[in-house]
Design a protein around this motif. Structure first.
Motif, PDB file in Angstrom:
ATOM      1  N   TYR A  57       0.862  -1.060   0.211  1.00 43.84           N
ATOM      2  CA  TYR A  57       0.187  -0.061   0.057  1.00 43.84           C
ATOM      3  C   TYR A  57       0.782   1.202  -0.088  1.00 43.84           C
ATOM      4  CZ  TYR A  57      -3.067   3.493   1.738  1.00 43.84           C
ATOM      5  OH  TYR A  57      -3.812   4.604   1.894  1.00 43.84           O
ATOM      6  N   ALA A  87       2.077  -6.199   4.750  1.00 41.89           N
ATOM      7  CA  ALA A  87       2.118  -6.890   3.327  1.00 41.89           C
ATOM      8  C   ALA A  87       3.017  -8.191   3.305  1.00 41.89           C
ATOM      9  CB  ALA A  87       2.584  -6.010   2.452  1.00 41.89           C
ATOM     10  N   THR A 147      -4.272  -4.918   1.695  1.00 42.26           N
ATOM     11  CA  THR A 147      -3.243  -5.899   1.097  1.00 42.26           C
ATOM     12  C   THR A 147      -4.138  -7.221   0.534  1.00 42.26           C
ATOM     13  OG1 THR A 147      -1.319  -4.948   2.260  1.00 42.26           O
ATOM     14  CG2 THR A 147      -1.106  -7.151   1.071  1.00 42.26           C
TER      15      THR A 147
END
Length: 275
Positions: A57, A87, A147
């Protein structure tokens, strides 16, 4: 006093889920009665994973300004570190979970929705652990959800190319199912194994005839991984994203395999978040 403490903890867990559910969907939630998702495309085996890494992101302008001036509120690490940790943790689900084994054990259809439900289970594992991290955990939950939905949308595009409207509709149904699934898992976690088994049967098998042994296997899998994640240091979740799950049928982890996947993705992740 013991009973009061138990109910206080139970209310805290439920209130925490009310908070993070607001961040689970980037779009308005569908109607409450849409609790099952139709299969998206063909099979799990058609979705490529090696080249389909989750997208880190990219923080907004305001977030970058806050990072620049060190306005981190009560966060335990800088936001850019937390972005990457969330992530990487999501990617580690794909590298340490036996999707095919869970699918076979529960006799789930080979469709994209089955893949999504298995992902939801392991996202829930992480969300339960994030509760212990306070404001930092709330921040991580938001980034983890972003994510996940980005990754699921990219995977859905592979099996529904050029069908954006259908794809969005299917993902909306999965959103609704995820919210209901996690509430059911919460209840099973603080209750006994029969409640947890009922949640698995309802959301993985949709009330279809299921072997009792399979439900027992999944209950044990859930209990041991909740305990396993609780034993990992907080730094694994907030700093480097290094998490992994215990196998379905044993407690022995191939750490060499997990470590290699972690290093591969960490190297690819460098530079994807703006400084």
């Amino acid at each position: 006093m013991l009973r009061f403490t138990f109910y206080k903890q139970l209310n805290y867990i439920r209130c925490s889920h009310v908070i993070f559910q607001r961040f689970l969907s980037a779009q308005p939630s569908p109607k409450a009665n849409q609790t099952t998702a139709r299969p998206v495309g063909t099979g799990l085996s058609t979705v490529q994973t090696s080249s389909n890494l989750p997208v880190l992101y990219e923080p907004s302008l305001m977030s970058r300004i806050k990072m620049k001036f060190g306005l981190q509120a009560e966060l335990r690490e800088p936001q850019k570190v937390l972005y990457q940790a969330a992530a990487i943790s999501y990617y580690m689900i794909a590298s340490s979970v036996d999707f095919d084994g869970i699918q076979r054990e529960l006799d789930m259809p080979d469709v994209f929705a089955s893949f999504g439900r298995i992902i939801f289970l392991h996202i829930w594992f992480l969300l339960v652990r994030y509760i212990q991290l306070g404001p930092t955990g709330i921040f991580l939950r938001r980034q983890l959800a972003r994510t996940m939905w980005t990754d699921l949308d990219l995977r859905a595009q592979q099996i529904l190319p050029g069908q954006g409207k259908v794809r969005r509709s299917q993902l909306e149904e999965l959103r609704a199912e995820m919210n209901a699934f996690m509430i059911a898992l919460d209840e099973g976690l603080v209750d006994d194994d029969t409640v947890l088994a009922a949640a698995i049967w309802r959301h993985f098998r949709h009330f279809q005839p299921t072997r009792l042994e399979s439900l027992v296997t999944l209950v044990k899998y859930i209990r041991k991984n909740i305990q396993h994640l609780e034993q990992l240091p907080d730094e694994n979740f907030i700093k480097n994203g290094y998490i992994y799950f215990l196998p379905l049928y044993s407690d022995i982890v191939d750490t060499k395999f997990v470590n290699q996947h972690y290093l591969d993705f960490k190297n690819k992740a460098r530079g994807l978040v703006r400084k």
